[in-house]
Design an enzyme around this catalytic site. Structure first.
Site, PDB file in Angstrom:
ATOM      1  N   LYS A 102      47.917  35.192  66.516  1.00 49.24           N
ATOM      2  CA  LYS A 102      49.049  35.314  67.433  1.00 49.24           C
ATOM      3  C   LYS A 102      50.211  36.115  66.870  1.00 49.24           C
ATOM      4  O   LYS A 102      50.952  36.739  67.629  1.00 49.24           O
ATOM      5  CB  LYS A 102      49.541  33.920  67.829  1.00 49.24           C
ATOM      6  CG  LYS A 102      48.717  33.318  68.943  1.00 49.24           C
ATOM      7  CD  LYS A 102      49.554  32.394  69.815  1.00 49.24           C
ATOM      8  CE  LYS A 102      48.766  31.977  71.046  1.00 49.24           C
ATOM      9  NZ  LYS A 102      48.488  30.560  71.089  1.00 49.24           N
ATOM     10  N   ARG A 103      50.381  36.092  65.558  1.00 54.37           N
ATOM     11  CA  ARG A 103      51.556  36.823  65.060  1.00 54.37           C
ATOM     12  C   ARG A 103      51.370  38.345  65.174  1.00 54.37           C
ATOM     13  O   ARG A 103      52.316  39.097  64.989  1.00 54.37           O
ATOM     14  CB  ARG A 103      51.931  36.379  63.643  1.00 54.37           C
ATOM     15  CG  ARG A 103      50.942  36.731  62.598  1.00 54.37           C
ATOM     16  CD  ARG A 103      51.099  35.841  61.369  1.00 54.37           C
ATOM     17  NE  ARG A 103      49.877  35.882  60.613  1.00 54.37           N
ATOM     18  CZ  ARG A 103      49.630  36.772  59.677  1.00 54.37           C
ATOM     19  NH1 ARG A 103      50.533  37.672  59.354  1.00 54.37           N
ATOM     20  NH2 ARG A 103      48.466  36.776  59.050  1.00 54.37           N
TER      21      ARG A 103
END
Ligand code: GLU
Length: 485
Positions: free
Chosen positions: A257-258
């Site tokens: 997700k980052r």
């Protein structure tokens, strides 16, 4: 006769469709379809703790949007059903018992506490289960069972030798058997583990090609030992390379997700078209012959070949995805584009009564993602505050003085224009440039700045005048004249 190719997509219902999962589904679809075979959907829900409400529906929906039509599955049936593992529960136990009879599996009654203590105990060089129950006497097993002691069933791994198999992508893989843990096949709750159920189901469903992420590469020898124990034919294996994300410092690490959106749903919500996502992710680990990059799903079916899958990690590049999306947006019919863009356009213009079609037509040529639209057109409902230095532009040969005179002329001419449409505005502005003896750019630049208040806009001066309408355009030009006077 060659067997019909059968692949399966076997997601666990976790509540979202990770890009990696979608890529697996796509490759499975392409391998099946390019070989004239079947693409099967199976839901792997044996981990009941992880069950997420509505997750199955999301899988059906995602496959549908992606265009990956399955030939058999829980929602449409098929002759190898049921296609949901929790509904197949009884048969796993029977197979496990068959393995016990064959001496390839055993009951294990070890308590949770005992297993926990193994993790910390020194001397557990194996790092896994210490095979405590592997050689229990028959009578003891019977006694424990009759007393209703909770148990699991474990696979009895060979203690020596090696297991080798050939992967279509990664080549020959060999492991020392002594490194294989006596893994659990059936859990205390009676459910099989993934490690057991996938083998049973793939065999029963006559899957010929197992396609999945390379994180399963190291477990595959264990599965092969199961196939051998049952005397079943081992399928073909096609493990796919990892998908990485780019870190700000230039390194790469497993996509998460980052790095950005990692699920199909999030990408769609971010304004990407499903066709663009599919076209982009097929290139994560596969490359066509030649330099062509744009392929429809039907074209991919013709083009795809396992030989061109690479084992090196693929890097997910959001800029590249943007490029694909832009290409697909340009290819849409006007009607489809408006259908996809309309809500975003309405969001951008608020309660102003502009012509959606006109706005859409300037956007379609320039857009990368639908979510950009509200920002891109925010100058339409409200003229932003801007600095008069914006009128100075070298390329258009404009400065504050000639901008002022151009705007004055334009204002008077536009005020006298009766028919307000693209053609008429176009002819008027170009005629004016000629009359004033200035380049078209010297005419257009100040007008566009005056009506938009910003350096870059979707659409040029004439298109914006046309969209804004006569009153609003003249109001904005008058304001600019005031600013410059
Ligand atoms: N249920 C597994 C997963 O979601 C599938 C792995 C496989 O394809 O065998 O990761």
């Amino acid at each position: 006769m060659e067997k019909k190719v059968r692949t399966r997509f076997a997601p666990s219902p976790t509540g979202f469709m990770h890009i990696g999962n979608l890529r697996t589904a796509l490759f499975e679809y392409l391998i099946a379809k390019s070989g004239g075979g079947d693409f099967v959907l199976r839901i792997e829900d044996t981990d009941q703790n992880r069950y997420v409400e509505g997750a199955e529906e999301l899988i059906y929906k995602s496959l549908k949007i992606a265009g990956l039509k399955h030939d058999e599955g829980p929602d449409i049936g098929g002759k190898f059903g049921p296609y949901v593992q929790s509904l197949r529960r009884e048969r796993y136990m029977e197979y496990a018992k068959e393995l016990i009879d064959k001496g390839k599996a055993y009951y294990c009654f070890c308590s949770k506490e005992r297993l926990e203590s193994l993790k910390t105990e020194n001397g557990n060089e194996f790092g896994g289960y210490d095979r405590h129950c592997r050689n229990l006497k028959n009578e003891e097993v019977k006694k424990n069972l009759s007393q209703g002691l909770p148990f699991v069933i474990r696979q009895k791994m060979p203690l020596g030798g090696v297991t080798t198999f050939e992967d279509e992508v990664f080549g020959e893989v060999t492991v020392e058997n002594k490194e294989l843990e006596d893994q659990i096949l059936v859990k205390a709750d009676g459910y099989p583990t993934y490690n057991f159920a996938n083998v049973i189901d793939d065999h029963e469903m006559q899957i010929t090609d197992i396609v999945r992420g390379c994180e399963y590469l190291s477990s595959t020898p264990k599965y092969n030992l199961l196939y051998e124990a049952f005397g079943w034919e081992i399928p073909r294996y096609i493990h796919l390379p990892l998908i990485m994300g780019k870190n700000p410092d230039g390194t790469v690490s497993k996509l998460s997700k980052r790095h950005g959106a990692v699920s199909f749903e999030d990408l769609l919500n971010d304004g990407y078209l499903p066709e663009a996502v599919i076209n982009y992710i097929v290139l994560l680990g596969w490359c066509p012959e030649g330099n062509r990059e744009l392929f429809s799903l039907e074209e991919l079916v013709k083009e795809f070949s396992i030989k061109r899958i690479s084992k090196s990690p693929a890097v997910f590049d959001y800029d590249k995805l943007d490029w694909f999306n832009g290409e697909y947006i340009r290819k849409e019919s006007t009607q489809d584009f408006i259908k996809h863009a309309e809500n975003y356009i309405r969001q951008g213009i608020g309660d102003k009564n502009f012509d959606i079609k006109k706005i859409a037509s300037v956007l379609q040529q320039r857009l990368v993602k639908f979510t950009q639209i509200p920002d891109m057109i925010s100058f339409l409902p409200d003229l932003p505050e801007y600095d008069k230095d914006l009128f100075i532009n070298k390329k258009s040969k404009t400065n504050l003085e000639n901008s002022l005179s151009v705007l004055k002329e334009a204002k008077t001419a536009l005020e006298n224009l009766d028919k307000w449409d693209f053609e008429s505005i176009h002819d008027l502005i170009l005629g004016l440039a000629k009359k004033m003896g200035v380049k078209n750019g010297t005419m257009m630049w100040p007008v566009r700045i005056a009506v938009s208040g910003q350096q870059t806009t979707p659409g040029g001066a004439i298109e914006i005048l046309d969209i804004l309408g006569k009153d609003e355009s003249i109001k904005r030009i008058s304001y600019a004249i005031e600013k410059l006077s």
